[in-house]
Write an enzyme that holds these catalytic residues in place. Structure first.
Site: not given
Length: 314
Positions: A70, A73, A198, A250, A268
């Site tokens: 992530s 992103k 992705y 998160y 993660v």
């Protein structure tokens, strides 16, 4: 205190701090829902810190390879902003924290207009992936890789085939999110090619130094101080850093802002990208995760450093 003096103090104290934080790893474990990530050493902990003059401090398992997950992103958001502008991106994705898990689809159905709440949850990042310019998924992926390589200062950066295949084979929730977005007319392109983009940008393989270099560009508002080149417009970096503070860790983003007080983004795989605005880029890896999906030892180490040097933005 000058940056050089502070770095010298860091270099002296960091190994002991890191070993104290490493003990926290026993309270977590590596992610297993992407099977390939479960092979990571649960007790590993490494860090790299880089300043604008190119001075570097490392400790622990800083050479351990891991995938961005992530963390990527943040940078696909920046590329989408450069490709589509603010209006083009925020027609399709919102600007608010969710309070839900990063892979939740709950609010997509419950809250109008059915767009993802922000670009850092999975649904939002899938939409952002679709906004990267390119005629094919391969072309989009190549543009993302080129951008990441420039930010990290490494032309050999590429994705882990093993992690990519593991993600693609087990991504049932992400496929559900993508098809829901497609049905809601939020996702304009076909689902599988977008997911391929992705999965690949989440699977880009890095070390702590790569992440620290990428973070340094954000710390310097889009300019790489080691080359003098502006890689990202300042306004877009401002947007990305705001999302990192509000959504980057998160459901623990608020707690992290209070305890550490730095813009950060976790993944993660156990990676954390953090930055001290105007000063440092920081890359951390600690594969053992807490119940929020963040590196348990990595967060502990960043909190220790931030408290010792009064780094909090707040």
């Amino acid at each position: 205190m000058t940056s050089e003096t502070e770095l010298n103090r860091l270099a002296e104290r960091l190994p002991a701090w890191l070993e104290t934080s490493r003990k926290e790893s026993r309270h977590g474990q590596p992610a297993s829902y992407i099977p390939e990530l479960a092979h990571a050493p649960g007790d590993a902990l490494g860090i790299a810190l880089l300043d604008a003059a190119g001075r570097e401090v490392t400790a622990g398992d800083s050479r351990l390879s891991f995938t961005l997950q992530s963390i990527s992103k943040v940078f696909t958001l920046l590329l989408a902003l450069m490709d589509q502008g603010e209006e083009g991106v925020f027609r399709k994705v919102g600007m608010e924290p969710t309070g839900d898990d990063f892979n939740s689809m709950l609010k997509l159905e419950l809250v109008e207009p059915g767009i993802p709440f922000n670009p850092l949850i999975n649904a939002g990042a899938i939409v952002v992936s679709s906004l990267i310019r390119g005629a094919t998924s391969a072309e989009k992926t190549e543009r993302i890789l080129s951008f990441f390589r420039e930010l990290a200062g490494d032309p050999t950066l590429t994705f882990s085939e093993a992690v990519y295949r593991s993600e693609a084979a087990t991504a049932h929730r992400n496929r559900s999110l993508a098809y829901f977005l497609k049905d809601n007319e939020v996702l304009d392109e076909e689902v599988e090619p977008v997911l391929d983009v992705y999965f690949k940008h989440c699977s880009v393989e890095v070390t702590c130094r790569h992440v620290a270099r990428m973070a340094l560009v954000l710390a310097m508002n889009g300019t790489d101080p080691l080359t003098g080149r502006e890689l990202v417009p300042r306004r877009y970096v401002q947007i990305a850093k705001t999302f990192m503070v509000s959504c980057g860790m998160y459901n623990a983003s608020g707690e992290f802002a209070i305890r550490v007080g730095l813009p950060a983004k976790s993944g993660v795989s156990g990676g954390i990208l953090a930055l001290v605005p105007g000063q440092y880029g920081i890359g951390v890896v600690g594969p053992a995760l807490n119940d929020k999906g963040n590196s348990i030892a990595g967060v502990h180490l960043l909190q220790t450093m931030s408290e010792a040097f009064d780094w909090s933005m707040f």
